[in-house]
Design an enzyme around this catalytic site. Structure first.
Site, PDB file in Angstrom:
ATOM      1  N   ASN A 162      43.218  19.750 -46.202  1.00 14.34           N
ATOM      2  CA  ASN A 162      44.027  18.731 -45.535  1.00 14.34           C
ATOM      3  C   ASN A 162      43.064  17.773 -44.864  1.00 14.34           C
ATOM      4  O   ASN A 162      42.339  18.141 -43.935  1.00 14.34           O
ATOM      5  CB  ASN A 162      44.969  19.370 -44.506  1.00 14.34           C
ATOM      6  CG  ASN A 162      45.864  18.346 -43.814  1.00 14.34           C
ATOM      7  OD1 ASN A 162      45.414  17.312 -43.332  1.00 14.34           O
ATOM      8  ND2 ASN A 162      47.147  18.636 -43.749  1.00 14.34           N
ATOM      9  N   GLU A 207      34.310  25.888 -37.078  1.00 19.50           N
ATOM     10  CA  GLU A 207      33.164  26.101 -36.196  1.00 19.50           C
ATOM     11  C   GLU A 207      31.925  25.308 -36.562  1.00 19.50           C
ATOM     12  O   GLU A 207      31.100  25.015 -35.701  1.00 19.50           O
ATOM     13  CB  GLU A 207      32.849  27.605 -36.158  1.00 19.50           C
ATOM     14  CG  GLU A 207      33.988  28.371 -35.491  1.00 19.50           C
ATOM     15  CD  GLU A 207      33.890  29.875 -35.608  1.00 19.50           C
ATOM     16  OE1 GLU A 207      33.361  30.498 -34.688  1.00 19.50           O
ATOM     17  OE2 GLU A 207      34.360  30.422 -36.617  1.00 19.50           O
ATOM     18  N   THR A 224      43.769  17.230 -40.819  1.00 18.86           N
ATOM     19  CA  THR A 224      43.438  18.328 -39.918  1.00 18.86           C
ATOM     20  C   THR A 224      41.970  18.715 -40.030  1.00 18.86           C
ATOM     21  O   THR A 224      41.360  19.163 -39.055  1.00 18.86           O
ATOM     22  CB  THR A 224      44.332  19.547 -40.185  1.00 18.86           C
ATOM     23  OG1 THR A 224      44.205  19.954 -41.545  1.00 18.86           O
ATOM     24  CG2 THR A 224      45.793  19.232 -39.894  1.00 18.86           C
ATOM     25  N   LYS A 254      36.121  26.624 -47.703  1.00 18.82           N
ATOM     26  CA  LYS A 254      35.310  27.298 -46.695  1.00 18.82           C
ATOM     27  C   LYS A 254      35.896  26.995 -45.319  1.00 18.82           C
ATOM     28  O   LYS A 254      36.550  25.976 -45.130  1.00 18.82           O
ATOM     29  CB  LYS A 254      33.853  26.808 -46.751  1.00 18.82           C
ATOM     30  CG  LYS A 254      33.145  27.084 -48.072  1.00 18.82           C
ATOM     31  CD  LYS A 254      31.735  26.518 -48.075  1.00 18.82           C
ATOM     32  CE  LYS A 254      31.012  26.775 -49.392  1.00 18.82           C
ATOM     33  NZ  LYS A 254      29.645  26.204 -49.417  1.00 18.82           N
ATOM     34  N   GLY A 312      41.798  28.624 -28.154  1.00 16.34           N
ATOM     35  CA  GLY A 312      41.204  29.923 -27.858  1.00 16.34           C
ATOM     36  C   GLY A 312      39.690  29.902 -27.905  1.00 16.34           C
ATOM     37  O   GLY A 312      39.036  30.494 -27.080  1.00 16.34           O
ATOM     38  N   GLN A 322      39.274  18.967 -36.977  1.00 17.01           N
ATOM     39  CA  GLN A 322      38.465  20.139 -36.669  1.00 17.01           C
ATOM     40  C   GLN A 322      36.978  19.792 -36.594  1.00 17.01           C
ATOM     41  O   GLN A 322      36.288  20.214 -35.663  1.00 17.01           O
ATOM     42  CB  GLN A 322      38.695  21.210 -37.734  1.00 17.01           C
ATOM     43  CG  GLN A 322      39.983  21.968 -37.564  1.00 17.01           C
ATOM     44  CD  GLN A 322      39.991  22.773 -36.281  1.00 17.01           C
ATOM     45  OE1 GLN A 322      39.301  23.772 -36.152  1.00 17.01           O
ATOM     46  NE2 GLN A 322      40.760  22.318 -35.314  1.00 17.01           N
ATOM     47  N   ARG A 348      36.310  22.991 -50.824  1.00 12.85           N
ATOM     48  CA  ARG A 348      37.419  22.065 -51.031  1.00 12.85           C
ATOM     49  C   ARG A 348      38.151  21.836 -49.713  1.00 12.85           C
ATOM     50  O   ARG A 348      38.550  22.786 -49.040  1.00 12.85           O
ATOM     51  CB  ARG A 348      38.369  22.639 -52.066  1.00 12.85           C
ATOM     52  CG  ARG A 348      39.522  21.742 -52.439  1.00 12.85           C
ATOM     53  CD  ARG A 348      40.422  22.477 -53.422  1.00 12.85           C
ATOM     54  NE  ARG A 348      41.498  21.638 -53.913  1.00 12.85           N
ATOM     55  CZ  ARG A 348      42.472  22.072 -54.699  1.00 12.85           C
ATOM     56  NH1 ARG A 348      42.488  23.340 -55.081  1.00 12.85           N
ATOM     57  NH2 ARG A 348      43.424  21.257 -55.106  1.00 12.85           N
ATOM     58  N   THR A 390      45.160  24.373 -34.938  1.00 10.03           N
ATOM     59  CA  THR A 390      44.363  23.865 -36.051  1.00 10.03           C
ATOM     60  C   THR A 390      45.191  23.323 -37.204  1.00 10.03           C
ATOM     61  O   THR A 390      44.630  22.782 -38.153  1.00 10.03           O
ATOM     62  CB  THR A 390      43.461  24.988 -36.599  1.00 10.03           C
ATOM     63  OG1 THR A 390      44.292  26.099 -36.966  1.00 10.03           O
ATOM     64  CG2 THR A 390      42.475  25.451 -35.538  1.00 10.03           C
TER      65      THR A 390
END
Length: 757
Positions: A643, A717, A646, A713, A289, A650, A640, A518
């Site tokens: 994963n 992006e 993933t 956090k 998206g 990202q 922290r 994600t």
């Protein structure tokens, strides 16, 4: 590009998953809220000292931080996962939109006779006869509600037929007559209609000013005054915007590609004047998206209108060529940066003035000047926006709105200042590290930008860099290196979730989260397993359905922080109840419910942001003007990491998207036609595999007690934020020429090289 861009293997990429061998912080497993608060206070008292990536080792069996594989991966690669246009409901038909062919005016008449004569055509909806909607809060959704055409591409009719091919043919057969009006579509900072908005997006003030920035800049020993330009950019997710709608009496069910099903339900209920419990929204799988699916788009409204008209389930998948004018875009920005500094490199003035465009349909202001309010210590600050309303499609959210274009300009200007001072760009940034957030004066909950810069420099080999531009050559290639910092807000919003322990020893977590590629399903299961103290395979997650407990959309890097908070609370309570329970569980198990309203949205005395540092090496071909990025390294401080697998995906995906922003991605708004000329992936160039170099993404472990129960956090992006500036700074170091307009395409580079030669 999907919502979770994969890492590209390369010879410099580590064989391990970065972060795979580090231990997460305290889990909070099975503790009561009071005990949790005591642990947070203890962590706060001990400080939030970061640990360098790779220096720690995980506790065996710990769910959080582990590189767990995405749970839906096999479904996706085998084709079992169904997306919005793939729900073959009985009697389903298809719709195809008719976009406006003028830049501004009115629909005078619609002749649908030729379209209706085609076999299999059920209806053609027009502004005269389409179902009426309640007035929407988002005016871009008032489709087919009147004759006005605010911009090219606005939907002026909708053809519905038994097959997709017939619907497309019918749409092409519709003849629309217009009354045209004068239009203006060119962004000009001196436009007489330009104004300073009260707010930029996300509630940021349009203007912030501290001290006397004009006087401080004029008095500065060293000054930089430069203007940077970023063109319109488009989201282009792999799955286009699509919806399948079905009415059963006065009950509406939609399967839609959206970043937030709860929001879609609220909007559809308002538009069709229904109670929310009569609207069901399914967003089980979403193929990316990047912000363009953050709020409902015309596809879901049009599909519901067509389904109501025909009495049949209707699927509408917007053609990719129609997306730029329909689903939003990153608005172009013209940004003037003025930096003043003393001879020792201390900033004395920062002035960041951004001009952008919006549509006449509704106001959307790209908040490009906001990052300057966070980054560097200065006694005098101006951060302001001006916006020009034009006859253009409405801009909207795109990955890291504001931060991506704003940090490109700011970090390019900081690099220019370092060159003017004769100072190392890393050291200049370190020298201007603030003790508190420059704008609001709040202490940072954690800020480890300096550590990111130091660690990135170490890995990149920055100390061996010759600072002189244009001196490193390999035959016709000029080689350069660059650095840039990155920041993105760390936030959370309220969400609800349930957790149920079943007699078979499993737990079901339910929340209307949305996985846009994600790995949300997987990370939420890890949060639940950690709070419950059970193996990961004992937890099942249910998401993507509006009948589940409501939750905020996947956007603004708030998804996991918000959903995970509710999941953690529900599972912590469940663990307490299970510990107190004796005997076998009831047949339907034990369920707990969590609602984080009042917690996730509570005011914080801290400024909460993620930070990062990007390093790039670029080779510029002096014969062709082509720029190839050879290396990209990103080191991040994002709380922290929940994963490792993933998270790296990202970070890496964001960096690749930033590479596209720097080198290939742009759109041209043809002022004569009011339309984007790059309307598909043949002309709007996203990076291909051959464009992507060795990409290394890693992080510094932060123990931040002021965020959420997980200490995390958002990371979706920040990876894009500093990449374009790092690449642009590397190109300047390679060539000695400062290019201030993106993208750095061969024609632009070659023109600069030839003019210098």
């Amino acid at each position: 590009m999907t919502g979770n861009s994969p890492a590209t293997p390369a010879e410099r990429t580590p064989t391990r998953v970065p972060g795979e061998h580090r231990a997460p912080g305290p889990s909070g497993r099975g503790g009561a809220p009071g005990a949790r608060a005591e642990r947070l206070e203890a962590r706060s008292a001990a400080g939030d000292t970061p640990t360098r990536a790779g220096d720690r080792h995980p506790a065996p069996g710990t769910a959080l931080g582990a590189p767990a594989e995405r749970r839906e991966g096999r479904q996706k690669v085998t084709g079992v996962a169904r997306y919005a246009a793939e729900y073959g409901l009985p009697g389903r038909v298809h719709a195809w939109p008719v976009p406006a062919g003028i830049a501004r005016g009115r629909v005078a008449a619609v002749d649908a006779s030729a379209a209706l004569a085609l076999p299999g055509v059920l209806a053609v909806l027009t502004p005269d006869d389409a179902p009426r909607l309640a007035v929407p809060e988002d005016a871009t959704l008032a489709v087919l509600q009147g004759p006005q055409v605010p911009h090219r591409g606005w939907c002026v009719a909708l053809a519905v037929a038994d097959t997709l091919e017939t619907a497309r043919a019918a749409a092409r057969a519709v003849r629309v007559t217009y009354t045209t009006e004068p239009h203006h579509a060119e962004l000009d900072p001196a436009h007489p209609d330009a104004y300073e908005p009260q707010e930029a997006n996300a509630g940021f003030p349009g203007r912030v000013e501290h001290g006397d920035p004009e006087a401080a800049f004029a008095a500065a020993e060293v000054r930089v005054d430069a203007t940077y330009r970023v063109p319109p950019l488009h989201n282009h997710p792999m799955e286009p915007h699509a919806s399948t709608a079905h009415w059963d009496g006065d009950r509406l069910t939609v399967y839609t590609s959206s970043q937030g099903g709860t929001t879609v339900r609220e909007v559809l209920a308002q538009l069709f004047e229904l109670p929310e419990d009569r609207v069901t929204v399914v967003t089980e799988h979403v193929g990316g998206g990047f912000g363009s699916k953050g709020t409902p788009r015309p596809d879901v409204v049009l599909a519901a209108m067509a389904a109501r008209r025909t009495g049949r389930p209707v699927t509408l998948a917007y053609p990719r060529r129609y997306l730029p004018t329909t689903v939003g875009h990153r608005a172009p920005t013209v940004q003037r940066l003025r930096l003043g500094a003393s001879a020792d490199g201390r900033l004395t003035a920062v002035l960041h003035e951004a001009t952008t465009h919006t549509s006449r349909v509704k106001e959307f202001v790209e908040q490009a000047a906001v990052p300057s309010r966070v980054m560097y210590a200065t006694p005098a600050l101006l951060s302001s926006h001006r916006v020009v309303p034009l006859d253009v499609p409405t801009p909207s959210w795109m990955r890291a709105p504001g931060e991506a274009p704003g940090m490109y300009a700011l970090e390019s200007a900081v690099d220019e200042l370092a060159h003017a001072l004769g100072m190392d760009p890393v050291e200049l940034r370190v020298r201007n590290e603030p003790e508190r957030e420059p704008d609001g004066g709040k202490p940072f909950s954690s800020r480890h930008l300096v550590e990111c810069l130091r660690e990135g420099a170490r890995r990149f080999g920055w100390d061996g860099r010759d600072p002189r531009p244009g001196v490193r050559r390999e035959g016709p290639l000029l080689i350069g290196t660059g650095v840039a910092a990155a920041t993105y807000p760390a936030a959370a919003v309220p969400a609800t979730a349930t957790a149920r322990a079943l007699p078979d020893g499993t737990c079901v977590v339910r929340i209307n989260a949305t996985d846009i590629g994600t790995g949300a399903r997987t990370v939420l299961a890890q949060i639940a397993a950690d709070a419950l103290g059970v193996p990961l395979d004992r937890v099942r997650t249910e998401i993507g359905h509006s009948d589940l407990p409501s939750a905020w959309l996947a956007g603004g890097s708030t998804g996991t922080a918000s959903w995970g908070w509710a999941v953690h609370e529900a599972c912590t309570e469940l663990a307490s109840r299970l510990a107190a329970h004796t005997g076998p569980l009831p047949a339907d198990g034990i369920e707990t419910h969590a609602d984080t309203a009042g917690q996730a949205d509570a005011d914080s005395p801290y400024a909460r942001h993620a930070f990062g540092a990007h390093f790039a090496e670029a080779a510029v071909d002096t014969v062709t003007g082509e720029t190839r990025v050879r290396r990209l390294i990103g080191i991040f401080a994002a709380g922290r990491i929940l994963n490792a697998r993933t998270a790296r995906s990202q970070f890496t995906g964001g960096m690749i998207m930033g590479l596209g922003m720097a080198l290939t991605e742009h759109s041209t708004l043809d002022s004569a036609f009011g339309d984007f000329t790059e309307a598909d992936l043949a002309s709007y160039h996203v990076p291909a595999h051959a464009d992507v170099p060795a990409v290394e993404a890693d992080w510094i472990d932060e123990d931040d007690p002021h965020l959420n129960p997980m200490g995390s956090k958002g990371i979706g992006e920040i990876g894009i934020v500093g990449t374009a500036a790092a690449i642009g700074n590397a190109v300047h170091h390679a060539t000695g020429i400062r290019f201030r307009e993106l993208p750095l395409t061969p024609d632009r580079i070659l023109t600069g090289l030839l003019s210098e030669g």
